[in-house]
Design a protein around this motif. Structure first.
Motif, short mmCIF file in Angstrom:
data_model
loop_
_atom_site.label_atom_id
_atom_site.label_comp_id
_atom_site.label_asym_id
_atom_site.label_seq_id
_atom_site.Cartn_x
_atom_site.Cartn_y
_atom_site.Cartn_z
N HIS A 13 0.66 -1.04 -0.04
CA HIS A 13 -0.02 -0.15 -0.23
C HIS A 13 0.70 1.17 0.01
O HIS A 13 1.93 1.09 0.81
CB HIS A 13 -0.97 0.21 1.12
N PRO A 14 0.59 2.50 -0.79
CA PRO A 14 1.40 3.52 -1.05
C PRO A 14 1.61 4.22 0.58
O PRO A 14 2.68 4.80 0.71
CB PRO A 14 0.57 4.42 -1.67
N LEU A 15 0.62 4.26 1.35
CA LEU A 15 0.84 4.74 2.63
C LEU A 15 1.83 4.05 3.62
O LEU A 15 2.76 4.76 4.43
CB LEU A 15 -0.34 5.00 3.40
N VAL A 16 1.93 2.79 3.26
CA VAL A 16 2.87 2.11 4.09
C VAL A 16 4.42 2.41 3.48
O VAL A 16 5.27 2.44 4.17
CB VAL A 16 2.61 0.65 3.90
N TRP A 17 4.59 2.72 2.12
CA TRP A 17 5.69 3.11 1.48
C TRP A 17 6.15 4.31 1.99
O TRP A 17 7.43 4.34 2.16
CB TRP A 17 5.67 2.87 -0.09
N ASN A 18 5.32 5.20 2.15
CA ASN A 18 5.50 6.65 2.54
C ASN A 18 6.17 6.55 4.11
O ASN A 18 7.30 7.25 4.20
CB ASN A 18 4.26 7.25 2.68
N SER A 19 5.58 5.54 4.91
CA SER A 19 6.04 5.52 6.28
C SER A 19 7.61 4.89 6.27
O SER A 19 8.39 5.46 6.86
CB SER A 19 5.27 4.64 7.00
N GLN A 20 7.89 3.89 5.28
CA GLN A 20 9.09 3.52 4.98
C GLN A 20 10.07 4.44 4.73
O GLN A 20 10.99 4.61 5.14
CB GLN A 20 8.96 2.22 4.10
N TYR A 21 9.70 5.28 3.66
CA TYR A 21 10.49 6.50 3.30
C TYR A 21 10.76 7.36 4.44
O TYR A 21 12.10 7.81 4.48
CB TYR A 21 9.66 7.14 2.06
N TYR A 22 10.12 7.84 5.08
CA TYR A 22 10.09 8.50 6.18
C TYR A 22 11.21 8.14 7.36
O TYR A 22 11.82 8.67 7.85
CB TYR A 22 8.92 9.26 6.90
N LEU A 23 10.89 6.71 7.34
CA LEU A 23 11.76 5.95 8.53
C LEU A 23 13.13 6.11 7.96
O LEU A 23 14.24 6.34 8.74
CB LEU A 23 11.42 4.61 8.63
N GLY A 24 13.17 5.91 6.76
CA GLY A 24 14.54 5.84 6.11
C GLY A 24 15.42 7.22 6.28
O GLY A 24 16.46 7.46 6.49
N THR A 25 14.69 8.27 5.97
CA THR A 25 15.13 9.69 6.00
C THR A 25 15.50 9.93 7.52
O THR A 25 16.53 10.49 7.72
CB THR A 25 14.28 10.88 5.50
N SER A 26 14.77 9.63 8.49
CA SER A 26 15.07 9.80 9.80
C SER A 26 16.30 8.91 10.24
O SER A 26 17.37 9.59 10.83
CB SER A 26 13.97 9.31 10.67
N LEU A 27 16.41 7.86 9.64
CA LEU A 27 17.63 6.99 9.95
C LEU A 27 18.97 7.72 9.30
O LEU A 27 20.13 7.83 9.85
CB LEU A 27 17.51 5.49 9.21
N MET A 28 18.65 8.31 8.35
CA MET A 28 19.75 8.80 7.40
C MET A 28 20.29 9.92 8.31
O MET A 28 21.43 10.30 8.54
CB MET A 28 19.38 9.55 6.10
N LYS A 29 19.32 10.81 9.03
CA LYS A 29 19.66 11.83 9.70
C LYS A 29 20.16 11.84 10.96
O LYS A 29 21.24 12.37 11.68
CB LYS A 29 18.46 12.82 10.15
N MET A 30 19.96 10.39 11.63
CA MET A 30 20.85 9.89 12.70
C MET A 30 22.14 9.06 12.30
O MET A 30 22.76 8.71 13.12
CB MET A 30 19.78 8.83 13.36
N GLU A 31 22.41 9.26 11.00
CA GLU A 31 23.76 8.67 10.48
C GLU A 31 23.69 7.20 10.60
O GLU A 31 24.99 6.78 10.74
CB GLU A 31 24.92 9.35 11.02
N ARG A 32 22.36 6.40 10.65
CA ARG A 32 22.34 5.21 10.45
C ARG A 32 22.17 4.72 9.13
O ARG A 32 21.26 4.35 8.59
CB ARG A 32 21.29 4.53 11.47
N THR A 33 23.35 5.20 8.36
CA THR A 33 23.32 5.05 6.87
C THR A 33 22.85 3.83 6.13
O THR A 33 21.98 3.77 5.52
CB THR A 33 24.63 5.44 6.49
#
Length: 279
Positions: A216-236
């Protein structure tokens, strides 16, 4: 109806466009909403014309350069409402203000967005019961917009109160609660509190996954935002894996939009660049 060469009722086209928009199929939704507006005018169906123009206002809130187009469609919706003799205080007018406020937010016009959302909330407050979840949702949206204008402390308290009210009305696992959690996560992310944003995004992701399933697209959106937060936390590497999963899921599904794919690709490219990869 089309196979029988029969005219498709405007209301049916609106319903189809609304279903597509709700599933992030913006390109298809835009096509059907425009067709619905043309059909409504041809069929002299003013309520359907209002619904189609309002839907177009919401859809055009998505592209980064869509405010002028969204504003044009909102003007059309208001004109149709005026012709119907709709009172100034009506939920259909509130919906137009909401969608135009979203378009303003997408284009960085936060003061204008707050003005539109405040008008929507004023109308809803006059017409809806206090326990109506739409009031809580609108309050959360307005608080989020006010935070973008720099009004922090009071707006954050308003946000928290709206979220608590929404949970008490709908239950902690309701999809609207997930939407509010994701909006709150963006507030913390912009404020530099990526761990808090990640925790909120994780909660939103769990609700959406349980509600909609993985495809579902909303689930993928959540995954995307999880990824961007991980990136900002340098958990690359975790960010890369999460963003890859969101993009791969969208690419393998029939439920995808080009704007969503572009966003996912951009996020993954940033994470790969942070890791020194040129993939």
């Amino acid at each position: 109806l089309e196979s029988a060469d029969a005219p498709v009722p405007a209301a049916l086209l609106v319903a189809l466009g609304q279903a597509e928009e709700a599933n992030s199929l913006d390109d298809d939704a835009r096509e059907h909403a425009k067709s619905a507006y043309r059909a409504a005018r041809a069929q002299d169906n003013a309520p359907a014309a209002v619904a189609a123009a309002t839907l177009m206002t919401k859809i055009e809130a998505s592209p980064a350069d869509g405010f002028e187009v969204a504003e044009l469609w909102s003007d059309l919706a208001v004109t149709e409402l005026d012709q119907l003799g709709e009172p100034d205080m009506s939920l259909r007018r509130a919906r137009v203000h909401e969608h135009l406020g979203a378009a303003a937010r997408r284009n960085g016009m936060f003061e204008r967005g707050a003005e539109e959302l405040r008008q929507a909330l004023d109308i809803q407050s006059a017409l809806l019961r206090e326990d109506d979840p739409r009031l809580a949702l609108s309050s959360i949206e307005l608080a989020s917009m006010l935070l973008r204008t720099g009004r922090d402390a009071a707006s954050l308290r308003r946000f928290e109160a709206g979220l608590q009210q929404l949970r008490s009305i709908l239950g902690a696992e309701h999809p609207d609660v997930a939407d509010a959690l994701q909006a709150q996560a963006r507030v913390y992310s912009r404020g530099g509190n990526s761990p808090k944003a990640y925790a909120l995004d994780s909660e939103a992701f769990a609700i959406r996954l349980s509600t909609y399933g993985a495809d579902h697209p909303l689930v993928w959106n959540s995954q995307y935002y999880l990824g961007t937060s991980l990136m900002k936390m340098e958990r690359t590497q975790e960010a890369i894996d999460t963003l890859r999963l969101a993009l791969a899921s969208a690419l393998s599904s029939g439920q995808k939009s080009e704007s969503q794919l572009l966003t996912f690709r951009g996020g993954l490219a940033l994470a790969l660049g942070q890791d020194g990869q040129t993939e």
